[in-house]
Each structure stands twice: as structure tokens, then as C-alpha cells.
Design an enzyme around this catalytic site. Structure first.
Site, PDB file in Angstrom:
ATOM      1  N   ASP A 175     -23.427 -33.577 -31.752  1.00  0.00           N
ATOM      2  CA  ASP A 175     -23.590 -33.244 -30.329  1.00  0.00           C
ATOM      3  C   ASP A 175     -24.600 -34.210 -29.711  1.00  0.00           C
ATOM      4  O   ASP A 175     -25.345 -34.880 -30.425  1.00  0.00           O
ATOM      5  CB  ASP A 175     -24.090 -31.795 -30.190  1.00  0.00           C
ATOM      6  CG  ASP A 175     -23.733 -31.172 -28.842  1.00  0.00           C
ATOM      7  OD1 ASP A 175     -22.875 -30.267 -28.812  1.00  0.00           O
ATOM      8  OD2 ASP A 175     -24.325 -31.571 -27.808  1.00  0.00           O
ATOM      9  N   ASP A 227     -22.587 -39.142 -29.133  1.00  0.00           N
ATOM     10  CA  ASP A 227     -22.042 -39.161 -27.771  1.00  0.00           C
ATOM     11  C   ASP A 227     -20.592 -39.601 -27.921  1.00  0.00           C
ATOM     12  O   ASP A 227     -20.314 -40.751 -28.268  1.00  0.00           O
ATOM     13  CB  ASP A 227     -22.822 -40.144 -26.895  1.00  0.00           C
ATOM     14  CG  ASP A 227     -22.276 -40.207 -25.467  1.00  0.00           C
ATOM     15  OD1 ASP A 227     -21.141 -39.731 -25.240  1.00  0.00           O
ATOM     16  OD2 ASP A 227     -22.977 -40.718 -24.574  1.00  0.00           O
ATOM     17  N   VAL A 228     -19.660 -38.687 -27.653  1.00  0.00           N
ATOM     18  CA  VAL A 228     -18.245 -38.962 -27.948  1.00  0.00           C
ATOM     19  C   VAL A 228     -17.671 -40.097 -27.108  1.00  0.00           C
ATOM     20  O   VAL A 228     -16.599 -40.607 -27.412  1.00  0.00           O
ATOM     21  CB  VAL A 228     -17.360 -37.704 -27.785  1.00  0.00           C
ATOM     22  CG1 VAL A 228     -17.750 -36.617 -28.772  1.00  0.00           C
ATOM     23  CG2 VAL A 228     -17.353 -37.187 -26.343  1.00  0.00           C
ATOM     24  N   ASN A 231     -13.955 -31.282 -30.119  1.00  0.00           N
ATOM     25  CA  ASN A 231     -14.212 -30.108 -29.272  1.00  0.00           C
ATOM     26  C   ASN A 231     -15.000 -30.424 -28.006  1.00  0.00           C
ATOM     27  O   ASN A 231     -14.826 -29.740 -26.995  1.00  0.00           O
ATOM     28  CB  ASN A 231     -14.970 -29.058 -30.108  1.00  0.00           C
ATOM     29  CG  ASN A 231     -15.582 -27.988 -29.245  1.00  0.00           C
ATOM     30  OD1 ASN A 231     -14.899 -27.088 -28.776  1.00  0.00           O
ATOM     31  ND2 ASN A 231     -16.880 -28.088 -28.986  1.00  0.00           N
ATOM     32  N   TYR A 260      -9.890 -32.517 -14.922  1.00  0.00           N
ATOM     33  CA  TYR A 260      -9.910 -31.719 -16.161  1.00  0.00           C
ATOM     34  C   TYR A 260      -8.478 -31.487 -16.662  1.00  0.00           C
ATOM     35  O   TYR A 260      -8.181 -31.699 -17.844  1.00  0.00           O
ATOM     36  CB  TYR A 260     -10.618 -30.386 -15.890  1.00  0.00           C
ATOM     37  CG  TYR A 260     -10.842 -29.532 -17.114  1.00  0.00           C
ATOM     38  CD1 TYR A 260     -11.881 -29.804 -18.000  1.00  0.00           C
ATOM     39  CD2 TYR A 260     -10.019 -28.438 -17.390  1.00  0.00           C
ATOM     40  CE1 TYR A 260     -12.095 -29.016 -19.125  1.00  0.00           C
ATOM     41  CE2 TYR A 260     -10.225 -27.640 -18.504  1.00  0.00           C
ATOM     42  CZ  TYR A 260     -11.268 -27.930 -19.367  1.00  0.00           C
ATOM     43  OH  TYR A 260     -11.485 -27.146 -20.488  1.00  0.00           O
ATOM     44  N   LYS A 270      -6.903 -32.866 -20.149  1.00  0.00           N
ATOM     45  CA  LYS A 270      -6.483 -31.930 -21.198  1.00  0.00           C
ATOM     46  C   LYS A 270      -4.974 -32.038 -21.467  1.00  0.00           C
ATOM     47  O   LYS A 270      -4.514 -31.830 -22.589  1.00  0.00           O
ATOM     48  CB  LYS A 270      -6.873 -30.500 -20.817  1.00  0.00           C
ATOM     49  CG  LYS A 270      -8.382 -30.257 -20.811  1.00  0.00           C
ATOM     50  CD  LYS A 270      -8.990 -30.467 -22.182  1.00  0.00           C
ATOM     51  CE  LYS A 270     -10.450 -30.040 -22.270  1.00  0.00           C
ATOM     52  NZ  LYS A 270     -11.019 -30.211 -23.608  1.00  0.00           N
ATOM     53  N   ILE A 312     -12.944 -18.600 -22.016  1.00  0.00           N
ATOM     54  CA  ILE A 312     -13.730 -18.123 -23.160  1.00  0.00           C
ATOM     55  C   ILE A 312     -15.167 -17.914 -22.712  1.00  0.00           C
ATOM     56  O   ILE A 312     -15.693 -18.646 -21.878  1.00  0.00           O
ATOM     57  CB  ILE A 312     -13.692 -19.164 -24.323  1.00  0.00           C
ATOM     58  CG1 ILE A 312     -12.249 -19.527 -24.702  1.00  0.00           C
ATOM     59  CG2 ILE A 312     -14.471 -18.654 -25.539  1.00  0.00           C
ATOM     60  CD1 ILE A 312     -11.404 -18.406 -25.241  1.00  0.00           C
ATOM     61  N   THR A 369     -18.387 -18.656 -22.666  1.00  0.00           N
ATOM     62  CA  THR A 369     -19.366 -19.707 -23.021  1.00  0.00           C
ATOM     63  C   THR A 369     -20.111 -20.127 -21.751  1.00  0.00           C
ATOM     64  O   THR A 369     -19.771 -19.706 -20.637  1.00  0.00           O
ATOM     65  CB  THR A 369     -18.687 -20.975 -23.597  1.00  0.00           C
ATOM     66  OG1 THR A 369     -17.992 -21.641 -22.541  1.00  0.00           O
ATOM     67  CG2 THR A 369     -17.742 -20.661 -24.735  1.00  0.00           C
ATOM     68  N   THR A 374     -17.966 -21.409 -18.898  1.00  0.00           N
ATOM     69  CA  THR A 374     -17.294 -20.389 -18.077  1.00  0.00           C
ATOM     70  C   THR A 374     -18.305 -19.617 -17.236  1.00  0.00           C
ATOM     71  O   THR A 374     -17.982 -19.183 -16.120  1.00  0.00           O
ATOM     72  CB  THR A 374     -16.484 -19.434 -18.979  1.00  0.00           C
ATOM     73  OG1 THR A 374     -15.795 -20.224 -19.935  1.00  0.00           O
ATOM     74  CG2 THR A 374     -15.467 -18.650 -18.183  1.00  0.00           C
TER      75      THR A 374
HETATM   76  P1  NAP Z   1     -19.890 -25.950 -23.578  1.00  0.00           P
HETATM   77  O1  NAP Z   1     -20.441 -24.577 -23.763  1.00  0.00           O
HETATM   78  O2  NAP Z   1     -20.176 -26.695 -22.323  1.00  0.00           O
HETATM   79  O3  NAP Z   1     -20.291 -26.843 -24.863  1.00  0.00           O
HETATM   80  C1  NAP Z   1     -19.856 -28.161 -24.984  1.00  0.00           C
HETATM   81  C2  NAP Z   1     -20.806 -28.920 -25.886  1.00  0.00           C
HETATM   82  O4  NAP Z   1     -20.393 -30.306 -25.891  1.00  0.00           O
HETATM   83  C3  NAP Z   1     -22.255 -28.902 -25.378  1.00  0.00           C
HETATM   84  O5  NAP Z   1     -23.167 -28.791 -26.444  1.00  0.00           O
HETATM   85  C4  NAP Z   1     -22.388 -30.268 -24.702  1.00  0.00           C
HETATM   86  O6  NAP Z   1     -23.722 -30.727 -24.635  1.00  0.00           O
HETATM   87  C5  NAP Z   1     -21.534 -31.114 -25.628  1.00  0.00           C
HETATM   88  N1  NAP Z   1     -21.179 -32.397 -25.023  1.00  0.00           N
HETATM   89  C6  NAP Z   1     -20.965 -32.687 -23.711  1.00  0.00           C
HETATM   90  N2  NAP Z   1     -20.738 -33.997 -23.546  1.00  0.00           N
HETATM   91  C7  NAP Z   1     -20.802 -34.550 -24.787  1.00  0.00           C
HETATM   92  C8  NAP Z   1     -20.668 -35.876 -25.272  1.00  0.00           C
HETATM   93  N3  NAP Z   1     -20.456 -36.920 -24.439  1.00  0.00           N
HETATM   94  N4  NAP Z   1     -20.778 -36.107 -26.601  1.00  0.00           N
HETATM   95  C9  NAP Z   1     -21.030 -35.075 -27.446  1.00  0.00           C
HETATM   96  N5  NAP Z   1     -21.187 -33.800 -27.057  1.00  0.00           N
HETATM   97  C10 NAP Z   1     -21.072 -33.540 -25.737  1.00  0.00           C
HETATM   98  O7  NAP Z   1     -18.287 -25.937 -23.706  1.00  0.00           O
HETATM   99  P2  NAP Z   1     -17.314 -24.835 -24.348  1.00  0.00           P
HETATM  100  O8  NAP Z   1     -16.996 -23.851 -23.310  1.00  0.00           O
HETATM  101  O9  NAP Z   1     -17.806 -24.401 -25.675  1.00  0.00           O
HETATM  102  O10 NAP Z   1     -16.000 -25.749 -24.511  1.00  0.00           O
HETATM  103  C11 NAP Z   1     -15.713 -26.457 -25.705  1.00  0.00           C
HETATM  104  C12 NAP Z   1     -14.334 -27.114 -25.558  1.00  0.00           C
HETATM  105  O11 NAP Z   1     -13.352 -26.106 -25.266  1.00  0.00           O
HETATM  106  C13 NAP Z   1     -14.267 -28.129 -24.415  1.00  0.00           C
HETATM  107  O12 NAP Z   1     -13.427 -29.206 -24.790  1.00  0.00           O
HETATM  108  C14 NAP Z   1     -13.621 -27.328 -23.292  1.00  0.00           C
HETATM  109  O13 NAP Z   1     -12.973 -28.150 -22.363  1.00  0.00           O
HETATM  110  C15 NAP Z   1     -12.661 -26.462 -24.084  1.00  0.00           C
HETATM  111  N6  NAP Z   1     -12.259 -25.245 -23.397  1.00  0.00           N
HETATM  112  C16 NAP Z   1     -13.191 -24.346 -22.989  1.00  0.00           C
HETATM  113  C17 NAP Z   1     -12.770 -23.183 -22.353  1.00  0.00           C
HETATM  114  C18 NAP Z   1     -13.756 -22.140 -21.878  1.00  0.00           C
HETATM  115  O14 NAP Z   1     -13.333 -21.214 -21.188  1.00  0.00           O
HETATM  116  N7  NAP Z   1     -15.008 -22.221 -22.228  1.00  0.00           N
HETATM  117  C19 NAP Z   1     -11.416 -22.962 -22.109  1.00  0.00           C
HETATM  118  C20 NAP Z   1     -10.487 -23.913 -22.530  1.00  0.00           C
HETATM  119  C21 NAP Z   1     -10.922 -25.056 -23.186  1.00  0.00           C
HETATM  120  P3  NAP Z   1     -24.555 -30.446 -23.264  1.00  0.00           P
HETATM  121  O15 NAP Z   1     -24.565 -28.969 -23.066  1.00  0.00           O
HETATM  122  O16 NAP Z   1     -25.885 -31.052 -23.551  1.00  0.00           O
HETATM  123  O17 NAP Z   1     -23.773 -31.148 -22.165  1.00  0.00           O
END
Ligand code: NAP
Length: 258
Positions: free
Chosen positions: A38, A64-65, A91, A156, A160, A191, A193, A196
Site C-alpha cells: 500500500d 504505489d501501483v 485491489n 471510475y 473498472k 461495501i 468501507t 463508501t
Molecule cells: P479504500 O477503503 O479507499 O482502500 C483502498 C486502499 O488502496 C487504501 O489503503 C489506499 O490508500 C490504497 N491506495 C490508493 N491509491 C493507491 C496507490 N496508487 N497505490 C497503492 N495503494 C493505493 O477502498 P475499498 O473500498 O477497500 O476498495 C478496494 C477496491 O474495491 C477498489 O479497487 C475499489 O474500486 C473496489 N470496490 C469498492 C467498492 C466499495 O463499495 N467500497 C465497491 C466496488 C469495488 P489511501 O487511503 O492512503 O489512499
């Protein structure tokens, strides 16, 4: 440690919080050694501590991805620490909410950089490592918004949707080259998180109302939990899914069934 992915080594991007954290903890609980990767080193280290306290094996990697050199270093560190790479979970993802006519080109590119460039770079550098390991499983976290559109989320949705077809194209390559590498996508509904919570505050004023309203969009009547996505990743990462590649698994309470 016994378990459904015992003896395997995994790298999970964006694993410091949310869905990625759950995936890392679930894979570790089922016997995998896990690289928690991360940009957030503080929270990432907390996840590693939690895994170790539960008896699992983990290390934190700063990743950093969007940076190719960062991926090269992370995959080399995983192989050096665990001896192999069997599982990659792409992810990490971000969302920027804006109507298409107001979205800056920089914001568009920022979403693409993390959500699809990051998946490309991770896959590109994981494939040779997985060939060295004799096979592997790549799981790409897309979204329901990679299957259906949503207003003010054009970047987005585009990113995706790209993840969905990138997954299938690479699955064909890796299926036919005899490498034993499988590639699949997962499409979560909304989800519980931080990502959301932001949507809830912005669109509904507060988190509780937001989650209640978002829940109504899913036929099952609620939003999902990170562990429910991790369970799908575990299946696709394990040998139980050895005949599954190029597939898209919606874990969305029925959101995309209509
Ligand atoms: P989240 O809570 O925002 O967590 C994402 C993590 O990725 C955070 O730790 C973030 O760090 C890190 N990150 C951001 N930019 C990055 C980079 N350039 N390199 C490495 N790490 C990085 O997201 P989440 O809700 O768990 O979502 C995870 C995945 O599921 C994402 O791909 C999202 O699009 C997908 N998804 C989520 C939902 C939902 O409802 N939550 C629904 C469908 C799909 P920082 O916090 O420091 O930025």
C-alpha cells in the site's frame, strides 16, 4: 499452517484498509504468506501486526501501483522474502465523482492511473514471477460499476470496465501458453468501507442514512461487508477454482441481476 491457500505466497495491493485489508487477513488465516502492499505505511504496518498476532505470516511493502519501478521492487521483495509469488490481488482503487463536462483531464488520468494502469503493471510483472513458481492466480477487483454505468462516475466506470476485459484478454494468453496462471475479476456491490462512507456523506448527508439508502439498491437489502469479497478472492486464489479463468464474479447482493 493448514488452510485453503497453505504454502502459497500472495501480494495484495491497497491492503492497508477496507476490502484489501480483509483479503490480506483472510488469505493469511488460510495459510498464505502475504505481502501487504500500500502507499499508507502506517496502516499497512498495523495490518501486518494483526496478521502476525493471529499466527499468520506477513510483511509490509510500500507500493504505489501507478509506478512501474515500485511494482518491480515489490514483486522482487515478495519473491526474496517468501521464495515465490502464487497469488496477486489487484485491489487498490480510487473514485473521483464529477460530471463528465466538469471533470478535469488530470482527475480522469488519476483514476485511470490507479484503477487500470496499476492493474496492467501489477499483472505484467507478476506473470514472469508466477511462471517461475509454476503457475498462479491473479484476481482483479473491478466493481458493479465495471458492469453497469453510474452518473458522475464516468472515469471510475470506464476504468473498472477496462479491468473486466483486460482480465479476460490476459486469461486467454495465460490459459493458452501453458503457464498455469489463471486470471479472474470480482465485481463488488457497495461495501462497508471508507470509500463508501465518503459516498454516504456526500450523497446522503450522513453515514447511517447513506448505508441504509445504498442498501436498498441491492435486492438482498443491504450493502456488503469486506469479508464477503475476501471469501470470493479466497476461492479464486485457491486450487478449488483450478478450472476457472477469465470469469467475472459479481458479489453484489443481486445489484446487477436486474
Ligand atoms: P479504500 O477503503 O479507499 O482502500 C483502498 C486502499 O488502496 C487504501 O489503503 C489506499 O490508500 C490504497 N491506495 C490508493 N491509491 C493507491 C496507490 N496508487 N497505490 C497503492 N495503494 C493505493 O477502498 P475499498 O473500498 O477497500 O476498495 C478496494 C477496491 O474495491 C477498489 O479497487 C475499489 O474500486 C473496489 N470496490 C469498492 C467498492 C466499495 O463499495 N467500497 C465497491 C466496488 C469495488 P489511501 O487511503 O492512503 O489512499
Amino acid at each position: 499452517m493448514a488452510g485453503r491457500v497453505a504454502g502459497k505466497a500472495a501480494l495484495v495491493s491497497g491492503a492497508a484498509t477496507g476490502i484489501g485489508q480483509s483479503i490480506a487477513m483472510c488469505l493469511a488465516a488460510e495459510g498464505a504468506s502475504v505481502a501487504v502492499a500500500d502507499i499508507d505505511a502506517g496502516r499497512g504496518a498495523d495490518v501486518v501486526t494483526a496478521i502476525r498476532e493471529a499466527g499468520g505470516k506477513a510483511l509490509f511493502l510500500s507500493l504505489d501501483v501507478t509506478e512501474e519501478a515500485s511494482w518491480e521492487a515489490a514483486i522482487a521483495a515478495t519473491e526474496s522474502e517468501f521464495g515465490r509469488l502464487d497469488i496477486l490481488v489487484n485491489n487498490a482503487g480510487i473514485a473521483i465523482v464529477e460530471s463528465v463536462d466538469k471533470m478535469s483531464f488530470d482527475d480522469w488520468r488519476a483514476v485511470m492511473a490507479v484503477n487500470i494502469d496499476g492493474v496492467f503493471l501489477g499483472t505484467k510483472h507478476a506473470v514472469p514471477a508466477m511462471r517461475r513458481a509454476g503457475g498462479g492466480s491473479i484476481v482483479n477487483i473491478s466493481s458493479i460499476l465495471g458492469l453497469t454505468g453510474e452518473e458522475k462516475l464516468s472515469a471510475y466506470c470506464a476504468s473498472k470496465g477496462a479491468v473486466r476485459l483486460f482480465t479476460k484478454a490476459v486469461a486467454l494468453e495465460c490459459g493458452r501458453d501453458g503457464s498455469g496462471i489463471r486470471v479472474n475479476s470480482i465485481h463488488p456491490g457497495y461495501i462497508h468501507t471508507a470509500m463508501t462512507e465518503e459516498t454516504c456523506r456526500r450523497d446522503y448527508g450522513d453515514i447511517a442514512t447513506g448505508f441504509a439508502e445504498l442498501g436498498k439498491l441491492h435486492p438482498i437489502g443491504r450493502v456488503g461487508e469486506p469479508e464477503e469479497i475476501a471469501a470470493g478472492v479466497l476461492y479464486l486464489a485457491s486450487d478449488e477454482s483450478k478450472f476457472v479463468t477469465g470469469s467475472e464474479l459479481a458479489i453484489d447482493g443481486g445489484y446487477t441481476a436486474a
